[in-house]
Write a protein that holds these residues in place. Structure first.
Motif, PDB file in Angstrom:
ATOM      1  N   LEU A  74       0.841  -1.361  -0.148  1.00  0.00           N
ATOM      2  CA  LEU A  74       0.014   0.058  -0.080  1.00  0.00           C
ATOM      3  C   LEU A  74       0.817   1.404   0.123  1.00  0.00           C
ATOM      4  O   LEU A  74       0.301   2.500   0.076  1.00  0.00           O
ATOM      5  CB  LEU A  74      -0.874  -0.120   1.297  1.00  0.00           C
ATOM      6  CG  LEU A  74      -1.946  -1.118   1.332  1.00  0.00           C
ATOM      7  CD1 LEU A  74      -2.503  -1.430   2.653  1.00  0.00           C
ATOM      8  CD2 LEU A  74      -2.913  -1.220   0.105  1.00  0.00           C
ATOM      9  N   ASN A  75       2.340   1.097  -0.140  1.00  0.00           N
ATOM     10  CA  ASN A  75       2.852   2.074   0.130  1.00  0.00           C
ATOM     11  C   ASN A  75       3.549   2.666  -1.125  1.00  0.00           C
ATOM     12  O   ASN A  75       4.150   3.781  -1.076  1.00  0.00           O
ATOM     13  CB  ASN A  75       4.442   1.780   0.883  1.00  0.00           C
ATOM     14  CG  ASN A  75       5.269   2.715   1.493  1.00  0.00           C
ATOM     15  OD1 ASN A  75       4.747   3.961   1.686  1.00  0.00           O
ATOM     16  ND2 ASN A  75       6.566   2.541   1.442  1.00  0.00           N
ATOM     17  N   GLY A 135       7.711   8.912   3.870  1.00  0.00           N
ATOM     18  CA  GLY A 135       6.780   8.689   5.218  1.00  0.00           C
ATOM     19  C   GLY A 135       5.442   8.864   5.236  1.00  0.00           C
ATOM     20  O   GLY A 135       4.733   8.347   6.055  1.00  0.00           O
ATOM     21  N   GLN A 136       5.082  10.008   4.345  1.00  0.00           N
ATOM     22  CA  GLN A 136       3.506  10.163   4.372  1.00  0.00           C
ATOM     23  C   GLN A 136       2.839   9.081   3.662  1.00  0.00           C
ATOM     24  O   GLN A 136       1.686   8.484   4.177  1.00  0.00           O
ATOM     25  CB  GLN A 136       3.386  11.515   3.452  1.00  0.00           C
ATOM     26  CG  GLN A 136       3.589  12.769   4.361  1.00  0.00           C
ATOM     27  CD  GLN A 136       3.452  13.859   3.275  1.00  0.00           C
ATOM     28  OE1 GLN A 136       3.945  13.626   2.134  1.00  0.00           O
ATOM     29  NE2 GLN A 136       3.465  14.985   3.737  1.00  0.00           N
ATOM     30  N   LEU A 157      -0.449   2.453   6.593  1.00  0.00           N
ATOM     31  CA  LEU A 157      -0.803   2.035   8.032  1.00  0.00           C
ATOM     32  C   LEU A 157      -2.255   2.399   8.223  1.00  0.00           C
ATOM     33  O   LEU A 157      -2.952   1.680   8.914  1.00  0.00           O
ATOM     34  CB  LEU A 157       0.185   2.590   9.130  1.00  0.00           C
ATOM     35  CG  LEU A 157      -0.124   2.315  10.408  1.00  0.00           C
ATOM     36  CD1 LEU A 157       0.099   0.736  10.629  1.00  0.00           C
ATOM     37  CD2 LEU A 157       0.945   2.950  11.337  1.00  0.00           C
ATOM     38  N   ALA A 158      -2.835   3.526   7.978  1.00  0.00           N
ATOM     39  CA  ALA A 158      -4.064   3.800   8.100  1.00  0.00           C
ATOM     40  C   ALA A 158      -4.949   2.954   7.362  1.00  0.00           C
ATOM     41  O   ALA A 158      -6.038   2.572   7.968  1.00  0.00           O
ATOM     42  CB  ALA A 158      -4.352   5.373   7.809  1.00  0.00           C
ATOM     43  N   ARG A 199      -7.792   0.251   8.743  1.00  0.00           N
ATOM     44  CA  ARG A 199      -9.142   0.250   8.043  1.00  0.00           C
ATOM     45  C   ARG A 199      -9.856  -0.905   7.642  1.00  0.00           C
ATOM     46  O   ARG A 199     -10.972  -1.711   7.735  1.00  0.00           O
ATOM     47  CB  ARG A 199      -9.460   1.216   6.958  1.00  0.00           C
ATOM     48  CG  ARG A 199      -9.310   2.794   7.346  1.00  0.00           C
ATOM     49  CD  ARG A 199      -9.724   3.699   6.181  1.00  0.00           C
ATOM     50  NE  ARG A 199      -9.384   5.161   6.500  1.00  0.00           N
ATOM     51  CZ  ARG A 199      -8.146   5.441   6.074  1.00  0.00           C
ATOM     52  NH1 ARG A 199      -7.166   4.867   5.337  1.00  0.00           N
ATOM     53  NH2 ARG A 199      -7.933   7.009   6.493  1.00  0.00           N
ATOM     54  N   LEU A 200      -8.715  -1.798   6.880  1.00  0.00           N
ATOM     55  CA  LEU A 200      -9.041  -3.130   6.565  1.00  0.00           C
ATOM     56  C   LEU A 200      -9.346  -3.939   7.675  1.00  0.00           C
ATOM     57  O   LEU A 200     -10.168  -4.990   7.777  1.00  0.00           O
ATOM     58  CB  LEU A 200      -7.997  -3.639   5.624  1.00  0.00           C
ATOM     59  CG  LEU A 200      -7.675  -2.938   4.079  1.00  0.00           C
ATOM     60  CD1 LEU A 200      -6.390  -3.379   3.561  1.00  0.00           C
ATOM     61  CD2 LEU A 200      -8.781  -3.395   3.354  1.00  0.00           C
ATOM     62  N   ALA A 201      -8.474  -4.000   8.716  1.00  0.00           N
ATOM     63  CA  ALA A 201      -8.722  -4.878  10.021  1.00  0.00           C
ATOM     64  C   ALA A 201      -9.974  -4.601  10.708  1.00  0.00           C
ATOM     65  O   ALA A 201     -10.784  -5.224  11.073  1.00  0.00           O
ATOM     66  CB  ALA A 201      -7.640  -4.533  10.807  1.00  0.00           C
TER      67      ALA A 201
END
Length: 416
Positions: free
Chosen positions: A219-220, A232-233, A239-240, A244-246
């Motif tokens: 996703l990076n 970094g952004q 990570l966000a 959300r997926l979890a």
């Protein structure tokens, strides 16, 4: 000891007030060395006191879940820093006395003592006490030349110098010990900043680091040639998205009887007029735009608040403190309400102030959020809890701890 420490404090206070600018360069450097050495010697005293506090169980008798948590509250340390002090105090007390003496003499720093203690712990698994003593002597000598990072690297091959015949076999033991230390030192700290953001700091063990990279790397990647986000952004946004997926899977464990969810507090009027900001159940604030975006893809859970932030109507009461009633409790307490505890709502139990089995009602006025440790502590100690005039919980300590028994409150959670 108290008298001697008071004298030392007076002497140091006199040095604080003495100007450094008149000192010749040679004396200036000598004074710096002396102050640095004194800092190490005082650290040795501090560790001895921490070891005694830990050995007596002082922290638990005073309501803390561990010595590290009590030190956080008492000395205003972070929990990881306090835990490292407790671990080092234990290692110096039960391990090689040469390390403790070197620190007391001002010959090594706290960080160097920690490195030497870790190294000697590894050596002890492979050889005898005499060899461990030689390793300590060698490492203490090197400490006058090398910083802790370089000293740790040298320590990985210490047996080449003190016991070359078993060095190869000990290398594997060193790797195993390093893996144990990695497991022991793993942590993640979420620090709230003044503007509502969170700073993430921590140390992941090798396996968890691999899991994190495997989750966020797909996703990076940049979304295209016009993606102006920094690396970094992009990691932040990845990570966000993982979070959300979890949450969408519905497979996360329940929290206080409710499924894993984000709870946002706002006013209906402000939301409808597109003016209202919102507050998460963690106490962090959201912009009006973010609140409206979340509301587009959320189950709305109404909570009517009074002028002081008290929950007035949260739906039908139940025998168990769950559902709407628990959400009201989270809105009020923001986490474990016991003084000095920073555990968030998701880690907390709902406690009946007047026990339900004794006729206490299941209501907001008879409930308080407590983490597992403080829930047990309240049931098995002389602490009592009550609601203050403003409807927020306050705790009365036992007379042996505070003869005046002045009520105490938790100041770690932001109040409205």
């Amino acid at each position: 000891m108290l008298e001697e420490l008071a004298l030392a404090e007076d002497v140091v206070a006199a040095c604080v007030d003495a100007p450094a600018w008149p000192l010749p360069e040679h004396d200036l450097i000598a004074a710096l060395d002396a102050a640095h050495r004194l800092q190490h010697r005082l650290a040795s005293v501090t560790l001895a006191l921490i070891r005694e506090v830990d050995g007596r169980g002082t922290a638990r008798t005073r309501g803390a879940s561990s010595t590290a948590v009590w030190l956080r509250e008492r000395l205003r340390l972070t929990v990881p820093a306090a835990r490292r002090l407790v671990d080092l105090a234990t290692a110096l007390d039960t391990g090689n006395p040469g390390i403790r003496q070197a620190l007391a003499d001002g010959a090594i720093s706290l960080d160097q003592a920690r490195v030497i203690a870790d190294t000697v712990d590894t050596v002890n698994t492979s050889t005898d006490a005499e060899t461990a003593d030689r390793a300590v002597g060698l490492l203490v000598g090197w400490a006058s030349q090398f910083d802790p990072g370089h000293l740790r690297k040298l320590g990985t091959r210490i047996l080449d110098h003190v016991a070359p015949d078993i060095a190869d076999a000990a290398t594997q033991a060193a790797l195993d010990a390093e893996a144990r230390r990695a497991a022991r030192d793993r942590h993640l700290t979420l620090s709230e900043q003044t503007d509502g953001r969170l700073r993430l700091t921590g140390t992941l063990d090798t396996e968890t680091a691999g899991l994190l990279r495997a989750a966020i790397d797909p996703l990076n990647a940049p979304c295209g040639p016009d993606d102006q986000r920094s690396a970094g952004q992009r990691r932040h946004d990845a990570l966000a998205e993982v979070c959300r997926l979890a949450l969408r899977t519905g497979d996360l464990p329940g929290s206080g009887g409710d499924s894993a969810q984000i709870v946002v507090t706002t006013s209906y009027e402000g939301l409808s007029r597109q003016l209202s900001s919102g507050t998460l159940d963690t106490g962090l604030s959201l912009t009006p735009e973010t609140v409206r975006r979340l509301a587009c893809d959320a189950t709305l859970l109404p909570a009517v608040l009074g002028g002081t932030g008290q929950a007035l109507d949260v739906g039908r009461q139940r025998r168990l403190i769950s559902g709407p009633l628990r959400r009201a409790l989270v809105l009020r307490d923001r986490g474990c309400a016991f003084p000095g505890c920073d555990r968030p709502p998701r880690w907390c139990h709902a406690h009946h102030i007047h026990h339900w089995a004794d006729g206490g009602p299941t209501s907001l006025a008879n409930a308080v959020l407590l983490c597992g440790h403080h829930h047990r502590h309240l049931h098995h100690s002389d602490w009592t809890v009550q609601l203050g005039r403003d409807g927020h919980p306050e705790f009365v300590p036992p007379a042996w701890l505070d003869p005046e028994q002045l009520p105490r409150r938790n100041h770690y959670h932001r109040r409205t």
